[in-house]
Structures are given as C-alpha cells and as structure tokens.
Enzyme design. Structure first.
Site, PDB file in Angstrom:
ATOM      1  N   ASP A 164       0.846  -1.198   0.000  1.00 53.90           N
ATOM      2  CA  ASP A 164       0.000   0.000   0.000  1.00 53.90           C
ATOM      3  C   ASP A 164       0.879   1.245   0.000  1.00 53.90           C
ATOM      4  O   ASP A 164       2.048   1.197   0.397  1.00 53.90           O
ATOM      5  CB  ASP A 164      -0.889   0.027   1.250  1.00 53.90           C
TER       6      ASP A 164
HETATM    7  N1  URA Z   1      -1.330  -5.915   3.658  1.00 54.48           N
HETATM    8  C1  URA Z   1      -1.791  -4.660   3.677  1.00 54.48           C
HETATM    9  O1  URA Z   1      -2.848  -4.393   4.222  1.00 54.48           O
HETATM   10  N2  URA Z   1      -1.067  -3.709   3.081  1.00 54.48           N
HETATM   11  C2  URA Z   1       0.119  -3.948   2.490  1.00 54.48           C
HETATM   12  O2  URA Z   1       0.744  -3.018   1.970  1.00 54.48           O
HETATM   13  C3  URA Z   1       0.604  -5.261   2.487  1.00 54.48           C
HETATM   14  C4  URA Z   1      -0.142  -6.236   3.081  1.00 54.48           C
END
Ligand code: URA
Length: 237
Positions: A106
């Site tokens: 993310d």
């Molecule tokens: N899970 C998430 O919620 N975000 C990420 O960036 C990676 C795994």
C-alpha cells in the site's frame, strides 16, 4: 541463446531509445568483438559476444533484480499519470523497460520491495501455492489477544466473507505485532486485523521468505542484486 538484433540489445541494456541507438550505430559507436558494426540489424549472441557502445562495455543481463526499501507515500506500480511510483525512485543507471514491483505494498506501507523485469521469478514469489511467507511488523491501535493469534493461524475470515490462509501472528511490545502471510489480497493485513477489531497504524515489510530487508538501505534507497543473492527468498523463514 537465440541471436538478437544489435540495436535491440543495446537499447534494452542501456535504457536508451532504439532510434538513438540506430543513429549511434550508423555513426560507428558500436563494436562487436573488436570490430565496428554499422548495421543496426546485425545479429549477435549477447551472452557470448563482447559489446562496446560509445566506448563503454555493455554487460548483458537478461533480467535485473533490485531491492528497495520502499518509503511511505509512494505507489507500488510501474507507472502512474500523476503520482510518484516506486519505479520513479530507481536510479537511472538501474532503469530499463519492463520493470515492475513484485507484489504491491500500500502507499503508506514501507519496507522490502523487489523490483524486476523477470515475470517468472515474480510469479514464483507471489503464488500462494509456493507458501513464501512475507513478514511484516504492524503498529496497532490495541492489543493482540491469544484468540486473534489462534484465528489468524486457523485462517481468519474477512468482513466480506473472504477466507484467508494460515497466518502467523506474534505480539510484540507496544501494541506492535509481527505477522507472516503467504498471499497478497488487497489491503490484506489491514483487513485481517480489521476482522479482529484492530486498526493498523503502520506497516513495514521486513522479509520475504528467508530474504531480509538489508539494514544498509535507508527508506527510498535501492540496490541491484543477482538472482542468486535472492535465493533465500525461497527458503522458509
Ligand atoms: N497488507 C496490507 O494491508 N497492506 C500492504 O501493503 C501489504 C499487506
């Protein structure tokens, strides 16, 4: 290895346009095994022939592998119209066409990200079937209970009914936890903790399989590695 066009190989390895390379070749900038070659379509074996362009040796690499410490605020994508992506952070000397991040973090997630142009390698790392666990440290807005540890181990069900695979959760001091997952559903960890009534304030990926984020890499920095240096990825951790 199949023979390939000289202009194609030079353009791909040096990340310059075919047009520029063609003109350079016409102007005598390319030497193969010590002989100046003026035809852009001259066929070479890039693994065997020695290539010099514009006075510099061109070291042929079929694929590149880059390890990045992803900073917050940058998109895990190959390109975006207006927002900065992880590929924008790759130094010019390492850039070439076809680079992409192996799985997405993310925008606000930090830590270990591999960038490559090797699709088969990425598939091996990402397919849940191979059970390559990715290790994250999550900062949470509450405490992890024993029940949550058990629920994650049994495969927690997300709010929308999605069944997750087994995940290993270890509570750490200060409302933090280490979590290991081997799949990559959208916002997976945030949604897993959400299903357990916990919010995620920060998330950092520390390892993929047995390959750990190198501690010499500051956020935003990256380093080129060989495929062999990434072998620990495929060793369970
Ligand atoms: N899970 C998430 O919620 N975000 C990420 O960036 C990676 C795994």
């Amino acid at each position: 290895m199949e023979l390939q066009r000289l202009d194609k190989i030079i353009a791909a390895q040096l990340n310059i346009s075919r047009k520029e390379v063609k003109s350079g070749i016409r102007n005598g900038k390319a030497e193969i095994n010590g002989t100046v070659i003026l035809n852009a379509d001259y066929q070479i074996n890039p693994e065997k022939d020695s290539i010099v362009y514009d006075g510099q040796a061109v070291i042929y690499k079929e694929f590149v592998y880059i390890v990045m410490n992803k900073p917050a605020g940058v998109l895990s994508a190959s390109s975006d119209k207006s927002r900065e992506t992880v590929i924008d952070l790759v130094p010019a000397a390492l850039k070439r066409k076809g680079l992409f991040p192996v799985g997405r973090l993310d925008k606000d997630t930090t830590g270990l990200l591999i960038i490559t142009d090797d699709g088969d390698f990425a598939h091996r790392v990402l397919t849940p079937k191979n059970e390559i666990y990715k290790t994250y440290i999550a900062g949470l807005d509450g405490e992890v209970t024993e029940q949550t540890v058990k629920d994650f181990l049994n495969g927690i069900v997300l709010a929308d009914g999605t069944q997750c695979r087994k995940a290993y959760l270890k509570p750490l001091e200060g409302n933090r936890a280490e979590i290991k997952i081997c799949e990559g559903k959208y916002h997976q960890i945030k949604r897993m903790f959400g299903a357990a009534g916990l919010g995620v304030n920060s998330l950092e990926r520390r390892a993929i399989g047995g390959y750990e984020l190198p501690d010499f890499l500051a956020p935003g920095e990256c380093t080129e590695v060989t495929k062999y240096q990434l072998n620990p990825l495929f060793i369970a951790k």
